[in-house]
Structure formats: C-alpha cells, structure tokens
Scaffold this active site. Sequence first.
Site, PDB file in Angstrom:
ATOM      1  N   GLU A  27       0.812  -1.211   0.000  1.00  0.00           N
ATOM      2  CA  GLU A  27       0.000   0.000   0.000  1.00  0.00           C
ATOM      3  C   GLU A  27       0.852   1.271   0.000  1.00  0.00           C
ATOM      4  O   GLU A  27       0.389   2.349   0.375  1.00  0.00           O
ATOM      5  CB  GLU A  27      -0.967  -0.036   1.180  1.00  0.00           C
ATOM      6  N   TYR A  63     -11.909  18.028  20.012  1.00  0.00           N
ATOM      7  CA  TYR A  63     -10.680  17.266  19.774  1.00  0.00           C
ATOM      8  C   TYR A  63     -10.592  16.795  18.329  1.00  0.00           C
ATOM      9  O   TYR A  63      -9.516  16.774  17.728  1.00  0.00           O
ATOM     10  CB  TYR A  63     -10.616  16.100  20.764  1.00  0.00           C
TER      11      TYR A  63
END
Length: 207
Positions: A73, A118
């Site tokens: 990948e 966050y």
Amino acid sequence: MNFLETREEMVELATSLFQRGYSVGSAGNISVRVDGGYLMTPTNSSLGRLDVNRLSFLDHEWKHISGDTPSKEVVMHRAMYQARADAGAIVHLHSTHVTALSCLAPSDEPLLKPHTPYLVMRLGENVPMVQYYKPGDPAMEADIFAAAKDSKAIILGNHGSIVAGPSLVHAVDSAEELEVSAKLALLLHGRQTRPLTATEIDELMNR
C-alpha cells in the site's frame, strides 16, 4: 532523532497500536519521512511484531533501497506525502469503528460531524472519504492526492483510514482520535445531535 531512534520509535508505537486493538494480524502500515527518503513497515508484517532491522527503506523516488519489501500500500503513502509537504509520518489502520463507518451506504451527510473540539483540533472540520479500491491498486493515488490536499485524514471506502502528521507521535495520536470519533459517530447514529457551531469551530481552528 537519529535513524536508529526513528526505527525504534516506529516499532514501539506500532506495537502499542497493535496491543490496543487498532490493528489485527498483518493489517495496517506506517511510514516516516527521514533523511534520504522514507522508512516503512514491510508487506505482510504485523504492527505488533516488527523488527527494527527489517523495516523497509525507500529513497525519495520511492525506490526500495534496503530492508524487507515495503507494504503493497505504498501508493497511498506516496499520494499523501506528495499532497502534504507538512507530513512527516503517515499511519494507515483498519481500526474497527472507522472501518465500520467506511462500509455505510452512501449519504449526503458527512460520515463525521464536528461533535467534539478534539476532532476539529486534530483533524479539522471535515474528514473526506474516497471510494473503495482494491488494496494496493495504483488507481487510488489520484483520489487520495486530491483529498489529502485539504485534509490530513482520509477515510478509505470499505477499508479503513490514512492519517498524516508532522511527526509519527502526532500521526498516531490523530489516528487514535479519528477512531474514537468514528465510535462516537456510530453511537450517535440516528439520533438528534448538536454539532459544534461555525463560530465554535472557528475559535478552535484559529486558536
């Protein structure tokens, strides 16, 4: 941080991700930008059982120089680095909740809404998704490159996630935040929610 210390950090953080269930078997891969090129986890390797001396080293042209054969990948990592000059490291995971989100039927609604500060502070207001590609398919490169120009994190259709950061610690932290945000999205799915407002998001983005 020298070359050996970077290798040791890769193994340490990869092991931590594996032990806490963010990857299983030989799923997931990590890369770090270093002097002369890139360090990457080898193909078919487990993040929980890496060997410092067998990590793959590729030059700036992505030619394999030493170590075991790099992850198949590599194409998605290359696309992210080329799109983001600020990327010092990249983490690709098949973590459970992000992968579950990536398998939902297409919708006009974003997969992740800005419900928490966050998520916004670590990953921005929007985390895009690219369509499904067979793992390692070179055809994914253009889509990932385009998405990464505007986002440091991408959800991969029916696959998982890929997240970039200025350092490996930052990329790992951001990948963990993405997984927690995906879990939250699934828990809230089908309910009325209160995403952060545009003003609240601006305050976070411009802090």
